[in-house]
Design a protein around this motif. Structure first.
Motif, PDB file in Angstrom:
ATOM      1  N   SER A 369       1.658   0.522  -1.875  1.00  0.00           N
ATOM      2  CA  SER A 369       2.747  -0.233  -2.950  1.00  0.00           C
ATOM      3  C   SER A 369       2.514   0.018  -4.286  1.00  0.00           C
ATOM      4  O   SER A 369       3.088   0.855  -4.930  1.00  0.00           O
ATOM      5  N   GLN A 373       4.072   3.539  -6.219  1.00  0.00           N
ATOM      6  CA  GLN A 373       5.257   3.033  -7.090  1.00  0.00           C
ATOM      7  C   GLN A 373       4.804   3.382  -8.470  1.00  0.00           C
ATOM      8  O   GLN A 373       5.715   3.848  -8.995  1.00  0.00           O
ATOM      9  N   ARG A 392      15.752   3.704  -8.007  1.00  0.00           N
ATOM     10  CA  ARG A 392      15.136   3.840  -6.604  1.00  0.00           C
ATOM     11  C   ARG A 392      15.605   5.298  -6.219  1.00  0.00           C
ATOM     12  O   ARG A 392      14.706   5.934  -5.441  1.00  0.00           O
ATOM     13  N   LYS A 395      12.971   7.447  -7.784  1.00  0.00           N
ATOM     14  CA  LYS A 395      11.472   7.055  -7.216  1.00  0.00           C
ATOM     15  C   LYS A 395      11.476   7.744  -5.832  1.00  0.00           C
ATOM     16  O   LYS A 395      10.010   8.327  -5.522  1.00  0.00           O
ATOM     17  N   VAL A 396      12.243   7.555  -4.842  1.00  0.00           N
ATOM     18  CA  VAL A 396      12.045   8.042  -3.500  1.00  0.00           C
ATOM     19  C   VAL A 396      11.887   9.796  -3.594  1.00  0.00           C
ATOM     20  O   VAL A 396      11.113  10.033  -2.849  1.00  0.00           O
ATOM     21  N   MET A 554      10.691  -2.027  -3.500  1.00  0.00           N
ATOM     22  CA  MET A 554      10.899  -0.784  -2.714  1.00  0.00           C
ATOM     23  C   MET A 554      12.109  -1.014  -1.652  1.00  0.00           C
ATOM     24  O   MET A 554      11.893  -1.794  -0.873  1.00  0.00           O
ATOM     25  N   GLU A 558      12.216   4.326   0.510  1.00  0.00           N
ATOM     26  CA  GLU A 558      10.747   4.552  -0.474  1.00  0.00           C
ATOM     27  C   GLU A 558       9.773   4.139   0.437  1.00  0.00           C
ATOM     28  O   GLU A 558       8.550   4.616   0.451  1.00  0.00           O
ATOM     29  N   LEU A 559       9.923   2.884   1.194  1.00  0.00           N
ATOM     30  CA  LEU A 559       8.912   2.389   2.194  1.00  0.00           C
ATOM     31  C   LEU A 559       8.425   3.309   3.123  1.00  0.00           C
ATOM     32  O   LEU A 559       7.166   3.659   3.170  1.00  0.00           O
ATOM     33  N   ALA A 562       6.692   6.361   1.404  1.00  0.00           N
ATOM     34  CA  ALA A 562       5.290   5.924   1.023  1.00  0.00           C
ATOM     35  C   ALA A 562       4.214   5.988   2.547  1.00  0.00           C
ATOM     36  O   ALA A 562       3.135   6.544   2.202  1.00  0.00           O
TER      37      ALA A 562
END
Ligand SMILES: NC(=O)C1=CN([C@@H]2O[C@H](COP(=O)(O)OP(=O)(O)OC[C@H]3O[C@@H](n4cnc5c(N)ncnc54)[C@H](OP(=O)(O)O)[C@@H]3O)[C@@H](O)[C@H]2O)C=CC1
Ligand SMILES: O=C1O[C@H](COP(=O)(O)O)[C@@H](O)[C@H](O)[C@H]1O
Length: 608
Positions: A369, A373, A392, A395-396, A554, A558-559, A562
């Motif tokens: 995380s 992140q 978001r 970020k993804v 998140m 995104e989770l 990751a």
């Protein structure tokens, strides 16, 4: 989209709306005036708007000649057009949409309309007050370490500073048999919060405690959640009401709590938001299953996956610095940046971290995380706006572009056991230290190494991001630097620990005759620049949840992204039984991290 049905009064001299606050008055002392409630709501909105849109809002305030804190309806007009969602609302003249904005209702979260007979709003937004929905915050796992040491102190600090609405109620929930008074004593005894030496603290604390209730879940969360729901409903009445559920329970208990919660403890009179703690799963598959279960009961917008390390100013500064400074924004790519280092090290040993670190190890706890992140926020393309979803979305993309990490580019470490007891980490090979080189395969970052390093029980607390720039091509001063070409590298350092600072390493002339160059730091030390107490990151993030601002939490995609980065590493570590390198407490960590950096043309420049 749920429609908010509101009874609209004709015009002037409206009767005060029936406020949830009135129901709180028996425990909260004298009933709070509508004006005060409105003022607090305004203050919260204004604080948030100033924090996120600073000068824009400030300018509007100055133009309107409004005092320090304007009325809530004026604040809405100042802040309401700042996000895309609100632009739509502001452009739509229908009373329904505008009203829901004033109520803090997020359409997708508000499953049911606010009851018509309970809520009275007014047709002229510039002149009339509004109703403030009540807020219930439930801390599930109230007797745990996190709740006691972090969540309750943060809630009190927010309450103390008037960031919670006046009609707030706090609930502690766990399976232990306790009374309200026990919970209150527990909160009081553990209040390590930063405001405990401030003016009126005791008075405020008493007020806060009076609004705090305990719910004994018994041994079954189905009954427990029904009990919680009825206690909340008793206090809320039938007025507009919002609820936040902070799930401070071990991962293993998450669904056991979340599913009954979704069935029986959500309000039908406002929004419901749930906060979930890290680590977010043990394997990619288990995490995916939890996500699917959650998404079968909650909407994505209701779920806030919290990592308090992202609530530091360091993280917000990543984007503020880049997107608000012309001197940095054009430099943010492979063209100028040679490497990026993300360092998060702690002095404390994993032994002292309590149960929550346990067998999860540092990859799941910190890298998954916090580190990923940080990289995502650092490397993302400019988002369309500051809206959480826009950020978001960007970020993804970064997370999905991270190249599969070569196991040769990974260093695992484990803190040596000095207790003489059987070392639980050695037994399980759980790493307490992780370093790796990562690459982002996109046009902006192609070939730029992102070196990450994180560990427990090291020589110092350090949390920083270092950005090293390329050498100046054909530097006409190169002979003045001596042999070490790295000495003239410009470097930007964003630091949270050991103390908050933004530093820029530049080259300058040494005073005196002759022409000798030196590398110096332009220092922005927060301690010198700002005489303020820094709020705990839990405060920051709780306020974001209250405000519906999701950019530091998140999203499910995104989770998953990751996990796609880390699952292959975890799998290979398990399969090949990669043994962590042992390191001494208070030392620099595994020596292999230095070879790793050298292999990628990087020299850690972090003092440890
Ligand atoms: N401690 C910390 O500082 C941090 C913790 N976290 C995360 O926060 C979560 C909680 O950690 P922590 O407070 O340390 O854990 P604790 O073990 O100290 O506390 C867990 C709490 O959850 C309750 N609980 C456990 N199982 C259930 C269940 N099935 N139903 C209802 N309540 C339950 C327990 O109370 P009871 O048994 O009485 O019901 C207790 O109040 C974990 O996911 C952890 O990873 C994340 C960052 C920091
Ligand atoms: O989540 C975690 O954070 C703590 C650090 O918390 P802070 O409030 O002191 O910043 C860290 O010690 C722990 O390993 C990690 O799981």
């Amino acid at each position: 989209m749920a429609t908010t049905v509101l009874a609209v009064r004709a015009s002037a001299a409206p009767a005060p709306p029936s406020l949830g606050a009135a129901r709180f008055s028996p425990v909260a002392g004298p009933a709070v005036s509508l004006r005060t409630q409105c003022w607090i709501a305004a203050k919260m909105k204004l604080h948030k708007a100033l924090r996120r849109h600073g000068s824009q809002v400030q300018r509007k305030l100055e133009i309107q000649g409004v005092g320090k804190i304007p009325d809530c309806f004026k604040v809405a007009s100042l802040t309401g057009r700042m996000t895309r969602r609100n632009v739509q609302l502001a452009d739509d003249n229908s009373i329904d949409d505008k009203s829901s904005m004033h109520l803090g209702l997020n359409h997708s979260e508000a499953d049911h309309p606010v009851l018509e007979e309970d809520l009275v709003l007014f047709d002229n937004f510039d002149d009339q007050p509004e109703s403030v929905p009540s807020l219930c915050i439930a801390v599930i796992g109230a007797t745990g370490e996190l709740a006691r040491n972090k969540v309750f102190p943060a809630l009190f600090a927010l309450y103390y500073s008037d960031f919670l609405p006046q009609n707030v109620a706090i609930f502690g929930y766990s399976r232990k048999t306790l009374a309200d008074e026990d919970l209150r004593s527990m909160i009081e005894a553990n209040l390590t919060c930063r405001v405990d030496h401030h003016e009126n603290c005791e008075e405020k604390l008493n007020e806060f405690l009076k609004r705090t209730y305990y719910v004994d879940a018994g041994h079954d969360n189905i009954d427990g959640m029904a009990k919680l729901n009825s206690k909340m409903a008793q206090i809320e009445g039938t007025c507009a009401a919002n609820r936040i559920f902070y799930l401070a329970v071990p991962q293993e208990a998450l669904l056991d709590v979340a599913l009954p919660l979704s069935d029986s403890a959500q309000t039908k009179h406002g929004w419901n938001r749930i906060i979930i703690e890290k680590p977010f799963g043990f394997t990619s598959l288990s995490s995916q299953r939890v996500t699917q279960s959650l998404l079968s009961r909650f909407e994505e917008r209701q779920i806030y996956r919290i990592d308090h390390l992202l609530g530091k100013d360091l993280i917000e500064n990543l984007t503020v610095l880049r997107f608000s400074n012309l001197v940095f924004e054009p430099l943010w790519s492979r063209k100028y940046i040679r490497n990026v280092q993300v360092v998060f090290s702690e002095e404390t040993s994993a032994e002292t971290q309590g149960r929550y670190f346990g067998n999860y190890g540092i990859i799941r706890d910190i890298v998954h995380s916090h580190i990923l992140q940080t990289i995502a926020l650092f490397a993302m393309e400019p988002p369309v706006s500051l809206d959480g979803e826009d950020i978001r979305d960007e970020k993804v993309k970064v997370l999905k572009s991270i190249r599969k990490v070569d196991i040769e580019d990974v260093v695992l470490g484990q803190l040596k056991d000095t207790s003489g007891k059987v070392d639980r980490y050695t037994k399980s090979m759980t790493p307490t230290y992780f370093a790796a080189a990562m690459y982002i395969d996109n046009a902006r970052w192609d070939g730029v190494p992102f070196l990450i390093k994180t560990g427990m029980g090291l020589m110092e607390n350090r949390a920083e991001i270092r950005i090293q720039f390329h050498h100046v091509p054909g530097n006409i001063y190169r002979e003045r630097f001596g042999h070490d070409i790295d000495l003239d590298t410009n470097e930007l350092i964003l630091r949270d620990l050991p103390e908050e600072a933004i530093l820029l390493k530049v080259n300058n002339k040494v005073p005196g005759l002759g022409l000798q160059l030196d590398a110096s730091e332009l220092n922005l030390l927060y301690r010198d620049r700002y005489d303020v107490e820094v709020p705990d990151s839990y405060e920051h993030l709780l306020l974001d949840v209250l405000d519906g601002d999701s950019h530091l939490f998140m999203r499910s995609d995104e989770l998953a992204a990751a996990w796609s980065v880390l699952a292959p590493i975890l799998h290979e570590i398990d399969q090949k039984r990669v043994a962590p390198e042992l390191y001494e407490a208070g030392d620099k960590g595994p020596i292999n991290a230095y070879y790793l950096a050298a292999k990628h043309g990087v020299r850690w420049d972090d003092g440890c």
